[in-house]
Design an enzyme around this catalytic site. Structure first.
Site, mmCIF file in Angstrom:
data_model
loop_
_atom_site.group_PDB
_atom_site.id
_atom_site.type_symbol
_atom_site.label_atom_id
_atom_site.label_comp_id
_atom_site.label_asym_id
_atom_site.label_seq_id
_atom_site.Cartn_x
_atom_site.Cartn_y
_atom_site.Cartn_z
ATOM 1 N N TYR A 11 -22.292 -9.871 -2.895
ATOM 2 C CA TYR A 11 -22.627 -9.837 -1.468
ATOM 3 C C TYR A 11 -21.709 -8.891 -0.699
ATOM 4 O O TYR A 11 -22.152 -7.923 -0.068
ATOM 5 C CB TYR A 11 -22.540 -11.258 -0.924
ATOM 6 N N LEU A 59 -14.123 -8.464 -16.521
ATOM 7 C CA LEU A 59 -12.735 -7.999 -16.481
ATOM 8 C C LEU A 59 -11.909 -8.558 -17.631
ATOM 9 O O LEU A 59 -10.873 -8.000 -17.994
ATOM 10 C CB LEU A 59 -12.071 -8.391 -15.151
ATOM 11 N N SER A 124 -8.561 -14.463 0.625
ATOM 12 C CA SER A 124 -9.376 -15.412 1.381
ATOM 13 C C SER A 124 -8.508 -16.186 2.361
ATOM 14 O O SER A 124 -7.323 -16.423 2.104
ATOM 15 C CB SER A 124 -10.045 -16.392 0.413
ATOM 16 N N ALA A 125 -9.111 -16.600 3.465
ATOM 17 C CA ALA A 125 -8.400 -17.453 4.419
ATOM 18 C C ALA A 125 -8.116 -18.833 3.844
ATOM 19 O O ALA A 125 -7.340 -19.603 4.424
ATOM 20 C CB ALA A 125 -9.201 -17.579 5.710
ATOM 21 N N TYR A 148 -10.150 -22.774 -6.172
ATOM 22 C CA TYR A 148 -10.536 -21.417 -5.764
ATOM 23 C C TYR A 148 -9.451 -20.795 -4.889
ATOM 24 O O TYR A 148 -8.983 -19.685 -5.142
ATOM 25 C CB TYR A 148 -11.868 -21.440 -5.021
ATOM 26 N N LYS A 152 -6.610 -17.480 -5.437
ATOM 27 C CA LYS A 152 -6.345 -16.370 -4.520
ATOM 28 C C LYS A 152 -4.862 -16.313 -4.165
ATOM 29 O O LYS A 152 -4.250 -15.240 -4.125
ATOM 30 C CB LYS A 152 -7.186 -16.528 -3.248
ATOM 31 N N TYR A 176 -10.191 -12.856 4.041
ATOM 32 C CA TYR A 176 -11.453 -12.990 4.761
ATOM 33 C C TYR A 176 -11.563 -14.361 5.411
ATOM 34 O O TYR A 176 -11.138 -15.363 4.844
ATOM 35 C CB TYR A 176 -12.659 -12.898 3.832
ATOM 36 N N ASN A 178 -15.094 -16.017 7.484
ATOM 37 C CA ASN A 178 -16.420 -16.463 7.033
ATOM 38 C C ASN A 178 -17.444 -15.339 7.137
ATOM 39 O O ASN A 178 -18.061 -15.166 8.194
ATOM 40 C CB ASN A 178 -16.881 -17.671 7.856
#
Length: 337
Positions: A11, A59, A124-125, A148, A152, A176, A178
């Site tokens: 995305y 990866l 990510s936030a 998750y 990060k 990031y 949302n």
């Protein structure tokens, strides 16, 4: 500049690839296609009017990664690849830790071997965990609350240690908030597997008739209407943030974290009303109990990104909803159409 984009078919990756190509960059894309569809590649090429090499690989396949680096003159990497569903990470923590962390280690070792030391990392936030105040700035304590988010946070710390060991690295950590919305053409957008975990694809699938109703978790928060408030950012603004971070790492060394958000919070019900205006109908919804770990309000302080990257989100909530609906109505079954 030739840029390797890991997870470039996803995305955020697909929108970033379009912006990179439109800005004159050469790209090489690698993706395992675990959470994405091959049709995305055709649409990136269509929107940008340019071709690029694609490698279908994981990866974790070190030999395949080394082949990509040996066969291409890569100068920088935008690293977006990884598993990303919070709830799934709670159910499958070992898979998330292994895939996200080991994949990043192999990527960084390969970059080091081939002398590529410019990296933009998709963080990510969620690394902030449950924050006690808003807006959230980069100096806030880091305390992820799910596997998750922990991956990060661990990767951020690995990259910080990598820079300490070798100050010639230049790394941007992009946290990031949302991401929602879609490309204005309606040709690329968010296509989640199964029932969406995130608010916007859930709303849009209700609007298009794929789902019966929206479930809103929590209606008694201390907010304007009792529903949770979040910082929603248009995916194209987010993609442009990667280009700005790439420009920075290209001419500097060091490691810096940047919040990518709008600095504004919208409640779930405000999002529902905005989407109803976009598609001209009503979104049926049902109120449910709060989910464990959810907070009342979470939005960014994006001042650092504006000051050091020259970046700021410019697309508002109406445009986010209009673009989301255009993507959904033109692709009711996502890329399977």
């Amino acid at each position: 500049m030739a840029v390797l984009v890991t997870g470039g078919v996803g995305y955020i990756g697909s929108h970033t690839c379009v912006e990179l190509l439109n800005s004159g960059y050469e790209i090489i894309v690698v993706d395992s296609l675990t959470n994405s569809k091959p049709e995305v590649l055709n649409r990136i090429r269509e929107l940008a009017g340019k071709d690029f090499p694609f490698h279908h690989l994981d990866l974790l396949d070190r030999a395949a990664m080394e082949k990509v680096f040996s066969n291409n003159s890569i100068e920088a990497v935008i690293h977006l690849a990884g598993l990303k569903a919070v709830e799934e990470s709670v159910e499958l923590p070992l898979r998330y830790y292994y895939t996200n962390i080991a994949g990043t280690l192999i990527l960084c070792e390969t970059m080091q071997k081939y002398g590529v030391k410019k990296l933009v990392f998709s963080s990510s936030a969620t690394v902030y965990g449950i924050s006690e105040s808003v807006p959230i700035s980069e100096h806030f304590p880091l305390a992820a609350t799910n596997p998750y988010g922990q991956t990060k946070l661990m990767i951020e710390r690995i990259l910080q240690d990598l820079y300490i060991s070798d100050n010639s690295w230049s790394i941007s950590l992009l946290r990031y908030f949302n991401p929602i919305g879609a490309h204005a053409s309606g040709r690329i957008g968010e296509d989640p597997n199964g029932i969406p975990n995130n608010l916007m694809p859930h709303i849009s699938q209700v609007a298009v008739g794929k789902l019966k109703e929206l479930i809103i978790f929590g209606s008694d928060y201390p907010t304007t209407d009792g529903t949770g408030v979040r910082d929603y950012i248009h995916v194209v603004d987010l993609a442009i943030g990667h280009l700005k971070a790439l420009e920075r790492v290209a001419v500097s060394s060091g490691i810096e974290a940047f919040n990518l958000g709008t600095g504004k919070g919208y409640s779930v019900l405000e999002m529902v009303r905005a989407f109803e205006r976009a598609f001209g109908g009503k979104i049926p919804y049902r109120l449910a109990e709060r989910r464990s770990g959810d907070v009342a309000m979470c939005y960014a302080d994006p001042a650092k990104a504006e000051a050091l990257l020259g970046w700021a989100a410019v697309r508002g909530i109406e445009e986010m909803c209009e673009d989301s609906w255009r993507w959904q109505v033109n692709n009711p079954n996502g890329y399977d159409d």
